[in-house]
Design an enzyme around this catalytic site. Sequence first.
Site, short mmCIF file in Angstrom:
data_model
loop_
_atom_site.label_atom_id
_atom_site.label_comp_id
_atom_site.label_asym_id
_atom_site.label_seq_id
_atom_site.Cartn_x
_atom_site.Cartn_y
_atom_site.Cartn_z
N ASP A 233 2.92 2.75 0.35
CA ASP A 233 3.64 1.83 -0.53
C ASP A 233 3.04 1.94 -1.93
OD1 ASP A 233 5.33 -0.35 -1.29
OD2 ASP A 233 3.63 -1.69 -1.04
N ASP B 278 3.68 -0.71 -5.07
CA ASP B 278 3.26 -2.01 -5.59
C ASP B 278 2.38 -2.74 -4.58
OD1 ASP B 278 4.67 -2.33 -8.20
OD2 ASP B 278 6.44 -2.02 -6.96
N ASP C 119 1.20 -3.35 1.75
CA ASP C 119 0.58 -4.66 1.57
C ASP C 119 1.40 -5.80 2.15
OD1 ASP C 119 2.55 -4.28 -0.60
OD2 ASP C 119 1.82 -6.23 -1.31
#
Length: 275
Positions: free
Chosen positions: A25, A27, A225
């Site tokens: 990922d 961001d 996240d």
Amino acid sequence: MAAKDNQADVPLSPLLRRYDHALLDLDGCVWVGEEPTPRAVEAVSALREAGKGVAFVTNDARLGGEEFVRKLWRLGFQASLEEVVTVGGALQHWLSERRDRAASAFVIGSAAIWRHVEDAGMRIVNRTDLATRADLVVVAAHDDFSYAELRDATQAVLRGAGIVTAGRDPTFPMPDGPWPGTGAIVAALERASGARALSVGKPEAALFHTALDRLGGGRALVVGDRLDADLGGARAADLDGAIVLTGATTREEAEAADPPPVAVADTLADLVLRG
């Protein structure tokens, strides 16, 4: 044998040595805003030096693939366009498959999303007298989102338009705290119209399948996240998932997840690098 020999010379963690590919990922995992997460550049370099396949898989619809590549290089990462798998590309593919059933679109999104919609062969009717009579409303967060967009999209849906969205992430991490994501906008549209949007981004499996098609065979680990988008998406794609704590999830939340991630780490570097 070459990949195994390379691994012996690279300080990869025992966990990452078990996988052929890492699907990362952006961001909250690789970067937050305009800063890499601690030692993330070193971690991605180590993956490459060990012969691991790397893909960057993102629900961020504000940029196009080329713009993500430029940002990665600007922040110190090596990356090719083929390695960046964006939700905008997934939207374009979905629209291309269905343009015979929906010829016109009202678009809430960045310039990159407008390009994807146009490249799918659809006619964008924003700022015309047909805006509220579009066949389809396309939703993706962008920095210039306005109430007028929400108003026109609502009226279009109430007149029968369908809704397709880039994802349901309610926020994304920034240095000054979370910013509203696509999920916040589509929730408002769903509430106003009573309709339900179809999502093509994570946690749907399509982005991960695209990444694996590009990387080839082998065992892959998803690293992100978010429990909903990243860990949920890994599960949908039948892949292992790991959570880093530089974005939306706390350690307590990650450790309470059911089913749990294969690992929880403070940062991408802590997950990837030995010691």
